[in-house]
Design an enzyme around this catalytic site. Structure first.
Site, PDB file in Angstrom:
ATOM      1  N   SER A  15      23.101 -54.456  43.656  1.00 56.37           N
ATOM      2  CA  SER A  15      24.479 -54.798  44.041  1.00 56.37           C
ATOM      3  C   SER A  15      24.883 -56.094  43.334  1.00 56.37           C
ATOM      4  O   SER A  15      24.075 -56.683  42.606  1.00 56.37           O
ATOM      5  CB  SER A  15      24.575 -54.937  45.555  1.00 56.37           C
ATOM      6  OG  SER A  15      23.679 -55.915  45.984  1.00 56.37           O
ATOM      7  N   ILE A  21      35.239 -56.418  39.435  1.00 50.39           N
ATOM      8  CA  ILE A  21      35.802 -57.050  38.228  1.00 50.39           C
ATOM      9  C   ILE A  21      35.984 -56.001  37.127  1.00 50.39           C
ATOM     10  O   ILE A  21      36.984 -56.002  36.401  1.00 50.39           O
ATOM     11  CB  ILE A  21      34.872 -58.187  37.714  1.00 50.39           C
ATOM     12  CG1 ILE A  21      34.643 -59.232  38.811  1.00 50.39           C
ATOM     13  CG2 ILE A  21      35.421 -58.827  36.449  1.00 50.39           C
ATOM     14  CD1 ILE A  21      35.870 -59.994  39.228  1.00 50.39           C
ATOM     15  N   GLU A 152      24.120 -44.540  52.957  1.00 55.07           N
ATOM     16  CA  GLU A 152      25.487 -44.596  53.489  1.00 55.07           C
ATOM     17  C   GLU A 152      26.570 -44.234  52.468  1.00 55.07           C
ATOM     18  O   GLU A 152      27.691 -43.927  52.849  1.00 55.07           O
ATOM     19  CB  GLU A 152      25.751 -45.965  54.110  1.00 55.07           C
ATOM     20  CG  GLU A 152      25.470 -47.118  53.197  1.00 55.07           C
ATOM     21  CD  GLU A 152      25.607 -48.467  53.896  1.00 55.07           C
ATOM     22  OE1 GLU A 152      25.540 -48.500  55.125  1.00 55.07           O
ATOM     23  OE2 GLU A 152      25.786 -49.460  53.182  1.00 55.07           O
ATOM     24  N   LYS A 189      15.487 -53.737  29.258  1.00 52.04           N
ATOM     25  CA  LYS A 189      14.939 -52.478  29.772  1.00 52.04           C
ATOM     26  C   LYS A 189      16.060 -51.531  30.236  1.00 52.04           C
ATOM     27  O   LYS A 189      16.918 -51.928  31.026  1.00 52.04           O
ATOM     28  CB  LYS A 189      13.995 -52.771  30.956  1.00 52.04           C
ATOM     29  CG  LYS A 189      12.720 -53.480  30.529  1.00 52.04           C
ATOM     30  CD  LYS A 189      11.864 -52.543  29.700  1.00 52.04           C
ATOM     31  CE  LYS A 189      10.589 -53.228  29.237  1.00 52.04           C
ATOM     32  NZ  LYS A 189       9.862 -52.407  28.238  1.00 52.04           N
ATOM     33  N   GLY A 356      39.168 -71.782  58.318  1.00 51.45           N
ATOM     34  CA  GLY A 356      37.915 -71.499  59.019  1.00 51.45           C
ATOM     35  C   GLY A 356      38.125 -71.265  60.499  1.00 51.45           C
ATOM     36  O   GLY A 356      39.251 -71.308  61.004  1.00 51.45           O
ATOM     37  N   CYS A 383      45.574 -73.383  56.505  1.00 54.06           N
ATOM     38  CA  CYS A 383      45.339 -72.756  57.808  1.00 54.06           C
ATOM     39  C   CYS A 383      44.577 -73.709  58.745  1.00 54.06           C
ATOM     40  O   CYS A 383      45.169 -74.672  59.207  1.00 54.06           O
ATOM     41  CB  CYS A 383      44.675 -71.393  57.651  1.00 54.06           C
ATOM     42  SG  CYS A 383      45.029 -70.336  59.077  1.00 54.06           S
ATOM     43  N   MET A 386      45.254 -77.137  57.719  1.00 50.11           N
ATOM     44  CA  MET A 386      46.542 -77.685  58.158  1.00 50.11           C
ATOM     45  C   MET A 386      46.451 -78.132  59.620  1.00 50.11           C
ATOM     46  O   MET A 386      46.921 -79.202  60.003  1.00 50.11           O
ATOM     47  CB  MET A 386      47.624 -76.606  57.989  1.00 50.11           C
ATOM     48  CG  MET A 386      48.962 -76.922  58.609  1.00 50.11           C
ATOM     49  SD  MET A 386      49.102 -76.261  60.311  1.00 50.11           S
ATOM     50  CE  MET A 386      50.857 -76.244  60.537  1.00 50.11           C
ATOM     51  N   GLU A 407      41.271 -74.141  70.299  1.00 50.52           N
ATOM     52  CA  GLU A 407      40.137 -73.370  69.790  1.00 50.52           C
ATOM     53  C   GLU A 407      38.846 -74.192  69.880  1.00 50.52           C
ATOM     54  O   GLU A 407      37.776 -73.644  70.132  1.00 50.52           O
ATOM     55  CB  GLU A 407      40.403 -72.966  68.324  1.00 50.52           C
ATOM     56  CG  GLU A 407      39.249 -72.188  67.707  1.00 50.52           C
ATOM     57  CD  GLU A 407      39.485 -71.802  66.252  1.00 50.52           C
ATOM     58  OE1 GLU A 407      40.482 -72.239  65.656  1.00 50.52           O
ATOM     59  OE2 GLU A 407      38.638 -71.066  65.705  1.00 50.52           O
ATOM     60  N   ARG A 464      44.995 -67.372  64.992  1.00 48.78           N
ATOM     61  CA  ARG A 464      45.400 -67.144  66.389  1.00 48.78           C
ATOM     62  C   ARG A 464      46.120 -68.369  66.960  1.00 48.78           C
ATOM     63  O   ARG A 464      46.823 -68.269  67.946  1.00 48.78           O
ATOM     64  CB  ARG A 464      44.174 -66.899  67.274  1.00 48.78           C
ATOM     65  CG  ARG A 464      43.437 -65.629  66.970  1.00 48.78           C
ATOM     66  CD  ARG A 464      42.362 -65.327  68.002  1.00 48.78           C
ATOM     67  NE  ARG A 464      41.417 -64.366  67.458  1.00 48.78           N
ATOM     68  CZ  ARG A 464      41.639 -63.057  67.412  1.00 48.78           C
ATOM     69  NH1 ARG A 464      42.755 -62.562  67.897  1.00 48.78           N
ATOM     70  NH2 ARG A 464      40.748 -62.250  66.875  1.00 48.78           N
ATOM     71  N   HIS A 509      48.273 -68.676  54.286  1.00 48.74           N
ATOM     72  CA  HIS A 509      47.271 -68.717  53.208  1.00 48.74           C
ATOM     73  C   HIS A 509      47.933 -68.476  51.848  1.00 48.74           C
ATOM     74  O   HIS A 509      48.024 -67.317  51.413  1.00 48.74           O
ATOM     75  CB  HIS A 509      46.216 -67.624  53.424  1.00 48.74           C
ATOM     76  CG  HIS A 509      45.323 -67.864  54.579  1.00 48.74           C
ATOM     77  ND1 HIS A 509      44.092 -68.464  54.453  1.00 48.74           N
ATOM     78  CD2 HIS A 509      45.475 -67.584  55.894  1.00 48.74           C
ATOM     79  CE1 HIS A 509      43.524 -68.537  55.643  1.00 48.74           C
ATOM     80  NE2 HIS A 509      44.336 -68.012  56.539  1.00 48.74           N
ATOM     81  N   GLU A 511      46.718 -68.941  49.069  1.00 44.26           N
ATOM     82  CA  GLU A 511      45.723 -68.495  48.072  1.00 44.26           C
ATOM     83  C   GLU A 511      45.693 -66.983  47.881  1.00 44.26           C
ATOM     84  O   GLU A 511      45.180 -66.499  46.874  1.00 44.26           O
ATOM     85  CB  GLU A 511      44.329 -69.028  48.429  1.00 44.26           C
ATOM     86  CG  GLU A 511      43.638 -68.371  49.616  1.00 44.26           C
ATOM     87  CD  GLU A 511      43.990 -68.980  50.972  1.00 44.26           C
ATOM     88  OE1 GLU A 511      45.040 -69.645  51.073  1.00 44.26           O
ATOM     89  OE2 GLU A 511      43.222 -68.779  51.935  1.00 44.26           O
TER      90      GLU A 511
HETATM   91  N1  GLN Z   1      40.806 -70.797  63.452  1.00 38.17           N
HETATM   92  C1  GLN Z   1      42.185 -71.024  63.233  1.00 38.17           C
HETATM   93  C2  GLN Z   1      43.075 -70.051  64.005  1.00 38.17           C
HETATM   94  O1  GLN Z   1      42.620 -69.001  64.381  1.00 38.17           O
HETATM   95  C3  GLN Z   1      42.518 -70.999  61.743  1.00 38.17           C
HETATM   96  C4  GLN Z   1      42.221 -69.709  61.083  1.00 38.17           C
HETATM   97  C5  GLN Z   1      42.120 -69.795  59.578  1.00 38.17           C
HETATM   98  O2  GLN Z   1      41.861 -70.871  59.023  1.00 38.17           O
HETATM   99  N2  GLN Z   1      42.278 -68.686  58.904  1.00 38.17           N
HETATM  100  O3  GLN Z   1      44.219 -70.323  64.207  1.00 38.17           O
END
Ligand code: GLN
Length: 533
Positions: A15, A21, A152, A189, A356, A383, A386, A407, A464, A509, A511
């Site tokens: 894998s 790509i 699978e 090989k 995160g 996210c 911020m 959280e 969330r 996001h 990105e």
């Molecule tokens: N943990 C945060 C939330 O749920 C931010 C989520 C994230 O960074 N994607 O709001």
């Protein structure tokens, strides 16, 4: 083109060879010949989607505009093709089974035994054809996740085998394998490739094209040998050797005429020219850039190169457009404290605080932001990044001691980041966050507006928790402005501190929206500020 053509990409030997790509590169070449192309990924795991998977398991979770939590390869597809993907572009075994079982409960198969063949394979085939049936595409490239020979992936391979019969010339199989270099013998090989093709043949598929992943370029002899042993035309044995950037792969494949080989094999006349002008100028920029820009990415998955894939690529794209080389330093948020932040961050031209979930490493993110704010470093929070900017500002500027996100601490006296109302009664974890693209209205006098040059934007979300509007006035009167607001819900989507050089956080996001030919305006603006450091 009247009939949709289907190309399948399978992988063998090991894998992580970069099937995504290769699929994206082939898609790019066909697109550059003027065809309408989309790419989809079929993943053989049981999860309904990768949204509930830890980044340690599966790298970054990508989000499509329609709010599907998807495999990170969809990010490559979008970055290469510059077209959005949707839920239809990523299917898992879990979803296939769920659909079949739902139908069984409804009574659709009354009286019949429901089996892998034909019921699961029929459902896989139906899903493979969904995008093709829209009539919007000339080519549908389907990447089959996993490695040929895995238990699978058998139903997928069987479905492809059946489709080859049904589609005839409109179907083509590309198999990606690995040709290792054995250092002690100083030889490459081909045996693993032979075995992998044999496995595929046992399952009823004779690949039309082989792509050999290698570290260095292979001799004619080796390609001849592979063609002979694997029943593949010699000109259809293509090599994909290691190159410094994934964005060079389309050029490597084009140099061997892969696009023309595909077209001829599928009975499509080769006409027109391959137009890779913008792509090549991006590559030239990347290769000729001399000065660097040093960005510190603060996160807790820094040991995993795939965990922040889209952020890395967005930074690289923006840096390349500014004709700089990206010097990306991963900084482990768990190691950062107020005391040592300078040691890690002093030399950075800009700091990006990563998205995160959960408590781990969160205090280090606050330390990074405090340092960046007090030293006026260009800072970008995405996210959770911020949300951390907001919490740090609450604690250290507004004087709200122990302010936090619900959280991280449900007993915080100042819940400046709170659970969204619609999230409060949810019990299911899968696919239940605020997901997908939402509109956002930007304040005209803001970094964000100057970057986007547009008042109304749309960006993708995955969270969330949200900025708590009860504190909006307190933040704004103390210098942190809410410059992007969701026009329907009133949710704060962008915060900035205008007195600083570039200090901005997005609840969304950006990105997920940056491609090679269209780098994201906020990343361009952030890197521009960083180049002035
Ligand atoms: N943990 C945060 C939330 O749920 C931010 C989520 C994230 O960074 N994607 O709001």
């Amino acid at each position: 083109m009247t009939e949709t053509k289907y190309i399948f990409v399978t992988g063998g030997v090991v894998s992580s060879l970069g099937k995504g790509i290769v699929a994206a590169s082939l898609g790019k070449l066909l697109q550059a010949r003027g065809y309408r192309v989309t790419i989809q990924k079929f993943d053989p795991y049981i999860n309904i989607d990768p949204g509930t998977l830890n980044p340690y398991e599966h790298g970054e979770c990508y989000v499509t505009i329609d709010g599907h939590e998807a495999d990170l390869d969809l990010g490559h597809y979008e970055r290469f093709l510059n077209i959005p993907t949707t839920k239809a572009n990523n299917i898992t075994t879990g979803r296939i089974y769920q659909n079949v079982i739902d139908r069984e409960r409804k009574g659709d198969f009354l009286g019949k035994t429901v089996q892998v063949v034909p019921h699961i394979t029929d459902e896989i085939k139906r899903n493979i054809m969904i995008l093709g049936n829209t009539g919007e595409y000339d080519f549908i490239i389907t990447e089959i996740g996993g490695t040929v020979g895995d238990i699978e992936s058998l139903p997928y391979i069987e479905s492809v085998r059946q489709l080859r019969w049904e589609l005839g010339k409109n179907c083509l199989c590309v198999h990606l394998t690995y040709v290792p270099f054995i250092a002690a013998a100083k030889e490459v090989k081909t045996k693993p490739t032979q075995h992998s093709v044999k496995t595929l043949q046992e399952q009823g598929i004779l690949p039309n094209i082989l792509v050999l992943r290698t570290e260095t370029q292979l001799s004619e002899n080796i390609r001849h040998k592979v063609a002979l042993f694997c029943n593949v035309d010699e000109n259809a044995v293509i090599q994909s050797y290691d190159v410094p950037s994934i964005y060079e792969v389309p050029i490597v494949l084009a140099a061997q005429g892969m696009d023309k080989i595909v077209l001829r094999k599928m009975g499509v006349p080769v006409k027109g020219k391959l137009d890779m002008t913008r792509w090549k100028s991006f590559l030239t920029n990347m290769k000729t850039a001399k000065k660097t820009v040093k960005i510190g990415l603060v996160g807790k998955y820094v040991e995993l190169p795939d965990a922040y894939k889209s952020i890395n690529e967005s930074l690289l794209q923006a840096t390349t457009y500014h004709h700089r080389k990206l010097d990306l330093r991963f900084i482990h948020s768990e190691k950062l404290t107020d005391e040592n932040a300078a040691e890690y961050l002093e030399g950075m031209d800009g700091i990006l605080v990563a998205p995160g979930f959960g408590q781990r490493g969160i205090e280090g993110k606050f330390s990074a932001i405090k340092y960046a704010r007090e030293h006026n470093k260009p800072t970008f929070g995405v996210c959770l990044g911020m949300q951390c900017m907001v919490i740090e500002y609450a604690r250290n500027v507004l004087g709200l001691e122990n302010a936090n996100s619900m959280e991280m601490d449900t007993t915080t006296p100042y819940k400046v980041i709170d659970l969204m109302e619609e999230q409060k009664h949810l019990t299911f974890m899968g696919g239940s966050m605020r997901l997908g693209a939402y509109d956002c209205r930007l304040e005209k006098d803001s970094i964000a507006y100057r970057a986007y040059q547009s008042e109304l934007i749309s960006e993708r979300h995955r969270h969330r928790y949200e900025f708590n509007n009860d504190y909006k006035t307190a933040f704004e009167s103390n210098g942190m402005k809410c410059t992007g607001i969701n026009p329907k819900a009133g949710l704060v989507e962008v915060v900035e501190v205008p007195t600083l050089r570039w200090f901005l956080g997005t609840q969304y996001h950006p990105e997920y929206n940056s491609t090679v030919v269209k780098p994201h305006p906020l990343f361009l603006s952030f890197i521009e500020a960083a180049t002035k450091s």
